[in-house]
Design an enzyme around this catalytic site. Structure first.
Site, short mmCIF file in Angstrom:
data_model
loop_
_atom_site.label_atom_id
_atom_site.label_comp_id
_atom_site.label_asym_id
_atom_site.label_seq_id
_atom_site.Cartn_x
_atom_site.Cartn_y
_atom_site.Cartn_z
N HIS A 236 33.45 46.12 44.83
CA HIS A 236 33.33 47.21 45.80
C HIS A 236 31.88 47.46 46.21
O HIS A 236 31.44 48.61 46.30
CB HIS A 236 33.96 48.49 45.27
CG HIS A 236 35.46 48.47 45.30
ND1 HIS A 236 36.18 48.43 46.48
CD2 HIS A 236 36.38 48.46 44.30
CE1 HIS A 236 37.48 48.42 46.20
NE2 HIS A 236 37.62 48.41 44.89
N ASP B 138 35.23 47.69 38.98
CA ASP B 138 36.65 47.39 39.18
C ASP B 138 36.83 46.39 40.32
O ASP B 138 35.95 46.23 41.17
CB ASP B 138 37.45 48.67 39.49
CG ASP B 138 36.98 49.37 40.76
OD1 ASP B 138 35.75 49.43 40.98
OD2 ASP B 138 37.82 49.86 41.53
N GLU B 139 37.98 45.75 40.32
CA GLU B 139 38.42 44.90 41.42
C GLU B 139 37.31 43.97 41.95
O GLU B 139 36.97 43.98 43.12
CB GLU B 139 38.97 45.76 42.55
CG GLU B 139 40.18 46.58 42.12
CD GLU B 139 40.77 47.44 43.20
OE1 GLU B 139 42.00 47.68 43.16
OE2 GLU B 139 40.01 47.88 44.09
N VAL B 140 36.78 43.17 41.05
CA VAL B 140 35.74 42.20 41.44
C VAL B 140 36.43 40.98 42.04
O VAL B 140 36.54 39.92 41.41
CB VAL B 140 34.84 41.83 40.24
CG1 VAL B 140 33.63 41.04 40.73
CG2 VAL B 140 34.38 43.08 39.50
#
Length: 483
Positions: free
Chosen positions: A102, A158-160
């Site tokens: 992000h 998060d959410e790499v």
């Protein structure tokens, strides 16, 4: 019972004893400081003990980080005032700085595009470049300069997405024999170690999703368990309680001393959602309370109630903060009291000044006296009583579709008698739109910067208003053409 965790506390005692954070997602619709001054006392009175503030591009970055700063970013003076207001209302502030995934608000800028993991995508940072770490260090340093005396810092992670798909990562993974999980934990450890050594006494929090697939042994061996506290997030209404309990047990076995949980009070049921479905979020919190009942009390550090304003930097705005406040109130009180009862519901209604509180439906009779309640009332009125009737009129009205279609409008053709069938309803709808849009714009401008108000109205409301306005203009033009 010596040496055994005390699990005899009630859910109420166990939930209320922990840190409860309200998440402010400021990468979309950042409220004016004057509005935060109104809602911070409300947050505190409802049971919040802190704020998890995700500034993103609204932080006043400077010097080499100036490109990250949005035109409507807070000033340093405004940040200090936010912190003063938080302290005044006994709300501990935990800033959130993204350090891996992000990173769109950073990597979209030409000055930093060369630090992308995959050149085409601006979401994830290349962990192999020394310049990437220098960038993160600078971001954290500037945030820390304005947040003196912090106890915790959230470093995102998060959410790499697409990690391991960059050319440097592919080469590294091939030569080292390591996995994407190893690559993630290596970067996380570097970032955490730097912060811990630079700012002694500051504890670190990181989102847990990139760690979930790793074994307890691999987590232990990575060294991250001694540096960060994982925040397990799950915003679903059908959260699998036993699954989350097992995950917490794995994290504890691997060496994590404390665990955070993250629920959601808004912004998790649709990227373009405009009204908050309280029942979805209430059920999410009920499930988390079941998890809390099943884990050792000393494991839980706290709970963060997330309130996402965008799904990511490039997505549209979802429910605005004032719209989500009734849901936040319900969820905070449910956590504080360990359950959602009639007494809790009555207390929430009293605090919000709401005669009724419908948790099962999108209320069509919204009211209240809480800060920003006029925004909720107006948006509800527009969505229930204007948007749907307008859409029905434009797309399914038999006179519009049969005698004033796009073909007719292009050629300025209409039977004069059909004007009498179409025009009264069109003019009435347009008049109502004009009045409500004026009132809503005025209400929004008290809370948000111009850029936010323009974006929200252009995205969610103006298409209907402009179509209606154009139809009325076309009617008049066509009628004039017939005389």
């Amino acid at each position: 019972m010596d040496g055994q965790p005390d699990n005899t506390n009630t859910a109420e005692e166990r939930a209320s004893a922990k840190t409860i954070l309200v998440h402010l997602d400021l990468k979309g619709a950042p409220p004016k400081v004057s509005y935060l001054a109104e809602v911070f006392p409300l947050f505190s009175s409802l049971g919040a003990t802190g704020l998890l503030i995700e500034y993103e591009d609204t932080f006043p970055y400077y010097k080499e980080l100036l490109p990250l700063r949005a035109a409507h970013a807070y000033s340093p003076q405004e940040i200090r005032e936010i912190l003063r207001l938080a302290q005044l209302n006994h709300l501990e502030v935990i800033p959130l700085v993204q350090t891996f995934g992000h990173m769109e608000f950073v990597l979209k800028n030409k000055e930093f595009t060369h630090l992308r993991e995959v050149p085409m995508y601006p979401n994830s940072l290349n962990p192999h470049r020394e310049e990437s770490h220098q960038l993160i260090h600078a971001m954290i340093r500037q945030v820390m300069e304005l947040h003196l005396g912090l106890h915790w810092l959230h470093i995102g992670s998060d959410e790499v997405y697409y990690l391991g798909e960059g050319e440097e990562s592919k080469k590294y993974l091939s030569e080292s024999g390591q996995t994407v999980e190893d690559l993630f934990m290596c970067h996380l450890k570097k970032v955490a170690a730097h912060v811990v050594s630079t700012y002694p006494g500051v504890k670190l929090i990181a989102w847990d999703d990139m760690l979930r697939g790793a074994s307890a042994q691999k987590l232990t061996d990575s060294g991250v368990t001694q540096l960060v506290e994982p925040m397990i997030w799950d915003y679903t209404s059908n959260l699998e309680v036993d699954n989350r309990v097992a995950l917490i047990e794995k994290y504890s076995q691997s060496g994590f001393q404390k665990i955070w949980l993250a629920s959601a009070f808004k912004g998790a049921t649709g990227a373009s959602q405009q009204l908050t479905h309280i029942g979805h979020h209430l059920e999410n919190h009920k499930r988390w309370l079941q998890v809390i009942q099943k884990i050792p009390q000393n494991t839980l550090q706290g709970v963060a109630l997330t309130g996402w304003q965008r799904y990511d930097h490039f997505s549209v705005l979802c429910e605005l903060l004032p719209v989500g406040i009734p849901s936040l109130a319900v969820c905070l009180q449910t956590l504080k009291n360990g359950a959602y009862t009639e007494q809790v519901a009555t207390a929430v209604q009293d605090v919000l000044g709401m005669a009724t509180l419908d948790t099962e439906n999108y209320s069509s009779e919204a009211s209240g006296s809480f800060p920003g309640s006029d925004v909720l009332i107006l948006i509800t009125q527009i969505l229930f009583f204007l948007k749907n009737p307008t859409q029905e009129f434009l797309e399914r009205n038999r006179f519009v579709m049969g005698w004033f279609s796009a073909f007719h409008r292009k050629r300025k053709m209409i039977h004069p008698i059909m004007v009498q069938q179409i025009e009264p309803e069109a003019v009435s709808l347009l008049s109502n739109w004009t009045l409500l849009l004026r009132d809503l714009q005025a209400a929004l401008l008290k809370i948000f910067p111009d850029v936010t108000v323009d974006e929200w109205m252009e995205e969610h409301l103006m298409p209907y208003y402009l179509q209606l306005q154009q139809l009325v203009q076309d009617l008049n033009t066509a009628l004039e053409n017939q005389t």
